[in-house]
Scaffold this active site. Structure first.
Site, short mmCIF file in Angstrom:
data_model
loop_
_atom_site.label_atom_id
_atom_site.label_comp_id
_atom_site.label_asym_id
_atom_site.label_seq_id
_atom_site.Cartn_x
_atom_site.Cartn_y
_atom_site.Cartn_z
N HIS A 196 -13.46 68.28 42.14
CA HIS A 196 -13.77 69.28 41.11
C HIS A 196 -15.28 69.36 40.88
O HIS A 196 -15.85 70.44 40.80
CB HIS A 196 -13.03 68.93 39.83
N LYS A 201 -18.45 68.42 34.78
CA LYS A 201 -17.62 67.22 34.80
C LYS A 201 -17.89 66.39 36.04
O LYS A 201 -18.36 66.90 37.05
CB LYS A 201 -16.14 67.63 34.78
N CYS A 227 -15.36 64.76 37.42
CA CYS A 227 -14.00 64.73 37.97
C CYS A 227 -14.02 64.94 39.48
O CYS A 227 -14.68 65.86 39.94
CB CYS A 227 -13.18 65.80 37.28
#
Length: 134
Positions: free
Chosen positions: A110, A118, A120
């Protein structure tokens, strides 16, 4: 509706929940409904045990990366930053299967999409993938 030629990215996520918390696809579905979304945004969920659960069907546009949902599929590892060997084995299984269908799609995290601040999924997916399959 997503079709094979449209898919350009296979995006790996994490739930960013505590590593000892084992959420299911139903739990993520309820969480995403709580955000005001149309239900679970990912296409696959990988539980702490490595069990793979279905989210959205692959032909439905996901809700996992703003701006590229129409060209991507999303898989989510449950946890924050300490994923199990079984989760990684299941992740490989999903990505290998998807790569046989979506030949030109890139495997990314991501954080690699450019559409988020983020971290992530909290590991370097691109390097991990290339080391496994080069």
């Amino acid at each position: 509706m997503l079709t094979v030629p449209k898919i350009k990215m296979l995006v790996v996520h994490c739930s960013d929940t505590e590593n000892n918390q084992d959420l299911s696809a139903i739990d993520i579905h309820k969480m995403h409904l709580g955000f005001g979304w149309d239900g679970i945004g990912y296409h696959k969920i990988i539980r702490r045990s490595g069990e793979i659960e279905n989210g959205r069907p692959e032909y439905w546009m996901g809700a996992h990366v703003k701006g590229i949902n129409e060209i991507s599929l999303g898989v989510c590892l449950i946890g924050k930053d300490q994923f199990t060997k079984r989760q990684f084995a299941s992740l490989e299984k999903i990505l290998i299967k998807w790569k046989t269908i979506y030949l030109n799609a890139q495997v990314v995290g991501h954080k690699d999409t450019g559409n988020t601040k983020k971290s992530c999924p909290n590991f370097d997916v691109v390097t991990w993938w290339h080391h496994r399959f080069k």
